[in-house]
Motif scaffolding. Sequence first.
Motif, PDB file in Angstrom:
ATOM      1  N   GLY A 135     -64.050  11.059  41.672  1.00  9.88           N
ATOM      2  CA  GLY A 135     -62.597  11.050  41.796  1.00  9.88           C
ATOM      3  C   GLY A 135     -62.023   9.659  41.912  1.00  9.88           C
ATOM      4  O   GLY A 135     -60.837   9.469  42.200  1.00  9.88           O
ATOM      5  N   TYR A 136     -62.876   8.638  41.668  1.00 11.13           N
ATOM      6  CA  TYR A 136     -62.436   7.242  41.784  1.00 11.13           C
ATOM      7  C   TYR A 136     -62.228   6.697  40.374  1.00 11.13           C
ATOM      8  O   TYR A 136     -63.008   5.926  39.852  1.00 11.13           O
ATOM      9  CB  TYR A 136     -63.481   6.418  42.533  1.00 11.13           C
ATOM     10  CG  TYR A 136     -62.990   5.060  42.994  1.00 11.13           C
ATOM     11  CD1 TYR A 136     -62.175   4.948  44.117  1.00 11.13           C
ATOM     12  CD2 TYR A 136     -63.339   3.906  42.321  1.00 11.13           C
ATOM     13  CE1 TYR A 136     -61.731   3.705  44.548  1.00 11.13           C
ATOM     14  CE2 TYR A 136     -62.894   2.652  42.741  1.00 11.13           C
ATOM     15  CZ  TYR A 136     -62.092   2.566  43.859  1.00 11.13           C
ATOM     16  OH  TYR A 136     -61.648   1.331  44.289  1.00 11.13           O
ATOM     17  N   ILE A 137     -61.166   7.125  39.731  1.00  9.73           N
ATOM     18  CA  ILE A 137     -60.910   6.732  38.362  1.00  9.73           C
ATOM     19  C   ILE A 137     -59.438   6.384  38.238  1.00  9.73           C
ATOM     20  O   ILE A 137     -58.598   6.911  38.971  1.00  9.73           O
ATOM     21  CB  ILE A 137     -61.301   7.864  37.371  1.00  9.73           C
ATOM     22  CG1 ILE A 137     -61.477   7.321  35.954  1.00  9.73           C
ATOM     23  CG2 ILE A 137     -60.302   8.999  37.416  1.00  9.73           C
ATOM     24  CD1 ILE A 137     -62.695   6.460  35.769  1.00  9.73           C
ATOM     25  N   GLY A 138     -59.131   5.492  37.344  1.00  6.42           N
ATOM     26  CA  GLY A 138     -57.761   5.039  37.160  1.00  6.42           C
ATOM     27  C   GLY A 138     -57.576   3.639  37.695  1.00  6.42           C
ATOM     28  O   GLY A 138     -56.960   2.797  37.045  1.00  6.42           O
ATOM     29  N   ARG A 139     -58.123   3.386  38.876  1.00  3.41           N
ATOM     30  CA  ARG A 139     -58.032   2.035  39.422  1.00  3.41           C
ATOM     31  C   ARG A 139     -58.998   1.103  38.695  1.00  3.41           C
ATOM     32  O   ARG A 139     -58.663  -0.035  38.390  1.00  3.41           O
ATOM     33  CB  ARG A 139     -58.360   2.058  40.914  1.00  3.41           C
ATOM     34  CG  ARG A 139     -58.128   0.719  41.581  1.00  3.41           C
ATOM     35  CD  ARG A 139     -58.517   0.770  43.044  1.00  3.41           C
ATOM     36  NE  ARG A 139     -57.680  -0.087  43.857  1.00  3.41           N
ATOM     37  CZ  ARG A 139     -57.780  -0.172  45.166  1.00  3.41           C
ATOM     38  NH1 ARG A 139     -58.655   0.574  45.821  1.00  3.41           N
ATOM     39  NH2 ARG A 139     -56.991  -0.975  45.842  1.00  3.41           N
ATOM     40  N   VAL A 140     -60.214   1.583  38.445  1.00  3.07           N
ATOM     41  CA  VAL A 140     -61.214   0.815  37.689  1.00  3.07           C
ATOM     42  C   VAL A 140     -61.314   1.443  36.306  1.00  3.07           C
ATOM     43  O   VAL A 140     -61.710   2.597  36.172  1.00  3.07           O
ATOM     44  CB  VAL A 140     -62.582   0.820  38.387  1.00  3.07           C
ATOM     45  CG1 VAL A 140     -63.582  -0.002  37.583  1.00  3.07           C
ATOM     46  CG2 VAL A 140     -62.466   0.281  39.815  1.00  3.07           C
ATOM     47  N   ARG A 141     -60.950   0.682  35.291  1.00  5.16           N
ATOM     48  CA  ARG A 141     -60.917   1.190  33.925  1.00  5.16           C
ATOM     49  C   ARG A 141     -61.908   0.418  33.064  1.00  5.16           C
ATOM     50  O   ARG A 141     -62.243  -0.725  33.363  1.00  5.16           O
ATOM     51  CB  ARG A 141     -59.512   1.026  33.331  1.00  5.16           C
ATOM     52  CG  ARG A 141     -58.440   1.806  34.077  1.00  5.16           C
ATOM     53  CD  ARG A 141     -57.047   1.374  33.652  1.00  5.16           C
ATOM     54  NE  ARG A 141     -56.025   2.185  34.323  1.00  5.16           N
ATOM     55  CZ  ARG A 141     -55.484   3.282  33.805  1.00  5.16           C
ATOM     56  NH1 ARG A 141     -55.863   3.693  32.600  1.00  5.16           N
ATOM     57  NH2 ARG A 141     -54.578   3.970  34.469  1.00  5.16           N
ATOM     58  N   THR A 142     -62.339   1.045  31.999  1.00  6.03           N
ATOM     59  CA  THR A 142     -63.182   0.335  31.049  1.00  6.03           C
ATOM     60  C   THR A 142     -62.323  -0.271  29.943  1.00  6.03           C
ATOM     61  O   THR A 142     -61.109  -0.020  29.852  1.00  6.03           O
ATOM     62  CB  THR A 142     -64.248   1.274  30.457  1.00  6.03           C
ATOM     63  OG1 THR A 142     -65.150   0.514  29.642  1.00  6.03           O
ATOM     64  CG2 THR A 142     -63.614   2.385  29.622  1.00  6.03           C
ATOM     65  N   THR A 143     -62.940  -1.114  29.119  1.00  2.00           N
ATOM     66  CA  THR A 143     -62.309  -1.715  27.945  1.00  2.00           C
ATOM     67  C   THR A 143     -63.310  -1.636  26.803  1.00  2.00           C
ATOM     68  O   THR A 143     -64.503  -1.888  27.003  1.00  2.00           O
ATOM     69  CB  THR A 143     -61.928  -3.185  28.207  1.00  2.00           C
ATOM     70  OG1 THR A 143     -60.991  -3.248  29.281  1.00  2.00           O
ATOM     71  CG2 THR A 143     -61.327  -3.838  26.973  1.00  2.00           C
ATOM     72  N   TYR A 144     -62.847  -1.292  25.633  1.00  2.00           N
ATOM     73  CA  TYR A 144     -63.729  -1.104  24.475  1.00  2.00           C
ATOM     74  C   TYR A 144     -63.955  -2.441  23.769  1.00  2.00           C
ATOM     75  O   TYR A 144     -63.037  -3.030  23.197  1.00  2.00           O
ATOM     76  CB  TYR A 144     -63.084  -0.117  23.497  1.00  2.00           C
ATOM     77  CG  TYR A 144     -63.945   0.244  22.302  1.00  2.00           C
ATOM     78  CD1 TYR A 144     -65.159   0.878  22.472  1.00  2.00           C
ATOM     79  CD2 TYR A 144     -63.516  -0.043  21.005  1.00  2.00           C
ATOM     80  CE1 TYR A 144     -65.937   1.228  21.369  1.00  2.00           C
ATOM     81  CE2 TYR A 144     -64.280   0.311  19.910  1.00  2.00           C
ATOM     82  CZ  TYR A 144     -65.500   0.946  20.100  1.00  2.00           C
ATOM     83  OH  TYR A 144     -66.270   1.292  19.015  1.00  2.00           O
ATOM     84  N   ARG A 145     -65.204  -2.931  23.837  1.00  2.00           N
ATOM     85  CA  ARG A 145     -65.564  -4.183  23.165  1.00  2.00           C
ATOM     86  C   ARG A 145     -66.655  -3.885  22.134  1.00  2.00           C
ATOM     87  O   ARG A 145     -67.840  -3.776  22.489  1.00  2.00           O
ATOM     88  CB  ARG A 145     -66.047  -5.234  24.157  1.00  2.00           C
ATOM     89  CG  ARG A 145     -66.328  -6.566  23.477  1.00  2.00           C
ATOM     90  CD  ARG A 145     -66.308  -7.699  24.468  1.00  2.00           C
ATOM     91  NE  ARG A 145     -66.526  -8.986  23.848  1.00  2.00           N
ATOM     92  CZ  ARG A 145     -66.223 -10.142  24.429  1.00  2.00           C
ATOM     93  NH1 ARG A 145     -65.678 -10.153  25.633  1.00  2.00           N
ATOM     94  NH2 ARG A 145     -66.451 -11.285  23.819  1.00  2.00           N
ATOM     95  N   PRO A 146     -66.290  -3.764  20.872  1.00  2.00           N
ATOM     96  CA  PRO A 146     -67.240  -3.301  19.863  1.00  2.00           C
ATOM     97  C   PRO A 146     -68.082  -4.391  19.210  1.00  2.00           C
ATOM     98  O   PRO A 146     -68.680  -4.156  18.152  1.00  2.00           O
ATOM     99  CB  PRO A 146     -66.327  -2.632  18.839  1.00  2.00           C
ATOM    100  CG  PRO A 146     -65.072  -3.446  18.887  1.00  2.00           C
ATOM    101  CD  PRO A 146     -64.916  -3.856  20.335  1.00  2.00           C
ATOM    102  N   ASP A 147     -68.167  -5.578  19.820  1.00  4.48           N
ATOM    103  CA  ASP A 147     -68.883  -6.685  19.180  1.00  4.48           C
ATOM    104  C   ASP A 147     -70.325  -6.331  18.836  1.00  4.48           C
ATOM    105  O   ASP A 147     -70.889  -6.892  17.887  1.00  4.48           O
ATOM    106  CB  ASP A 147     -68.887  -7.915  20.099  1.00  4.48           C
ATOM    107  CG  ASP A 147     -67.494  -8.445  20.389  1.00  4.48           C
ATOM    108  OD1 ASP A 147     -66.516  -7.879  19.869  1.00  4.48           O
ATOM    109  OD2 ASP A 147     -67.390  -9.411  21.159  1.00  4.48           O
ATOM    110  N   ASP A 148     -70.950  -5.440  19.604  1.00  4.61           N
ATOM    111  CA  ASP A 148     -72.357  -5.117  19.338  1.00  4.61           C
ATOM    112  C   ASP A 148     -72.544  -4.406  18.003  1.00  4.61           C
ATOM    113  O   ASP A 148     -73.658  -4.370  17.469  1.00  4.61           O
ATOM    114  CB  ASP A 148     -72.973  -4.303  20.474  1.00  4.61           C
ATOM    115  CG  ASP A 148     -72.162  -3.081  20.874  1.00  4.61           C
ATOM    116  OD1 ASP A 148     -70.978  -2.978  20.486  1.00  4.61           O
ATOM    117  OD2 ASP A 148     -72.705  -2.214  21.586  1.00  4.61           O
ATOM    118  N   VAL A 149     -71.452  -3.839  17.451  1.00  8.69           N
ATOM    119  CA  VAL A 149     -71.559  -3.165  16.154  1.00  8.69           C
ATOM    120  C   VAL A 149     -70.602  -3.749  15.106  1.00  8.69           C
ATOM    121  O   VAL A 149     -70.489  -3.215  14.005  1.00  8.69           O
ATOM    122  CB  VAL A 149     -71.333  -1.636  16.295  1.00  8.69           C
ATOM    123  CG1 VAL A 149     -72.478  -1.002  17.046  1.00  8.69           C
ATOM    124  CG2 VAL A 149     -70.003  -1.327  16.957  1.00  8.69           C
TER     125      VAL A 149
END
Length: 472
Positions: free
Chosen positions: A187-201
């Motif tokens: 339930g600890y979501i929204g405050r810590v978000r991810t970011t999509y970094r597609p450099d590996d592909v």
Amino acid sequence: MTQPSHLHPDRLFPASEPCRSLARDLYPAVRDLPIVSPHGHTDPAWFAENGRFASPTALFLTPDHYVLRMLRSRGLSYDALGIPRKDGKPVEADGRAAWRLYAENYYLFAGTPSKTWVDHSLHAVFGITEELSGKTADTIYDAIDARLAAPDLLPRAILDRFDVEVIATTEFALDPLAHHQKMDSDGYIGRVRTTYRPDDVTDPSRPAIVENLHKFGALTGEDVTRWDGLINAHRKRRDYFRRFGAVATDHGVPTANTADLPLVEKQALLDKILSGRHDAADAELFRAQMLTEMALLSVEDGMVMQIHAGSRRNTDPLLFSERGPDLGADIPGPTDYVGGLKALLSRCGNEPNLRLIMFVLDETTYARELAPMAGYWPSLMIGPPWWFHDSPQGIRRYLDQVVETAGFYNLAGFNDDTRALLSIPARHDVWRREVCGFLGRWVGENRLSRSSAEEIAIHLSYQAAKDAYRLP
């Protein structure tokens, strides 16, 4: 004992008394605003597990390439600093020994933003006002270590303590986002978000690009040997990242070059990449085409696109082969944003859903390119000073060069772009002080009213980042 200079209440404010007084008057309006950190590289495991930091060394030294590169420049061994090796050979395992070496050489950081950030963290978090040195190394180590197990020093509590409203980590396209899944289940979501970094592909200069592309296809169930399958694989992964709060993509590219090839040429280029027969020119063209494709996907899904261009990465092949990337050997290079983004902007620069934030290490482009571009294209904004220029002087140069052409409201506010958790409040405080100093000078020159300056200071310190990244 000498106290760090950051404890002086007027640090970083203008030297002349009238402007310093105006800056000092503006600062209370922004000092305690919540922190919005929409781009960075903190470890999501910290927030998912919410465990104790292992040692002062793990908190201040090991993750901070700004610190490591300075120590290496004076001949200190990464082995002695405890930085792991890829070949598994032993390095210093005693965190206290590595800390002592760091403290004995802390004088090297005089004049650098690293010293400002570390001094701020020692005082604001641990109440330490003594200067770090060989003489104080053990005392300060013990004081930090004794506090690390306290509930208010756990990662989530640190976010509470400094009122971090939102923080974004950055993960590659193939990352399963296990830590974000755990936060979601907690339930600890929204405050810590991810970011999509597609450099590996998207970056064929990576040795594992062919293997990565095949993994990408297996992960998404798409045939990535076909151009439309490759793009649909990105579409699916972007959607998956948005489930865990992603509002942005990030692209670490050596140049800002973009391309808009016909389909038959895109397919031929992909075939060459997958066969492993590509050269440096092919790699550059593929990256350029993929930036345009990512912009087109942003038009579809509204994700904010960040381009971090101009870093010549891993310039020390020995360090890279021994220990891997992101350890201090990256060097700025010249960047052409006007020519580079021509293909992308010609294709979709007028799309109302496109938001692209430009970051640069080549400061000569601020007034010549970035400010005029952001001052015209509705889709473009200027990111804050990045990496080598995230400093008091760097922020001053940035504001001096961009504001008169781009204005204040085409700037994306501030993000700290850090791997060192405790430097986040320090970096935001430096930005806020420099903004107040800049605006104070303009009020003193009758270029802004006092009320307008306060409104702009609040905007640049808080709301600008939320607006730029379309954060709720």
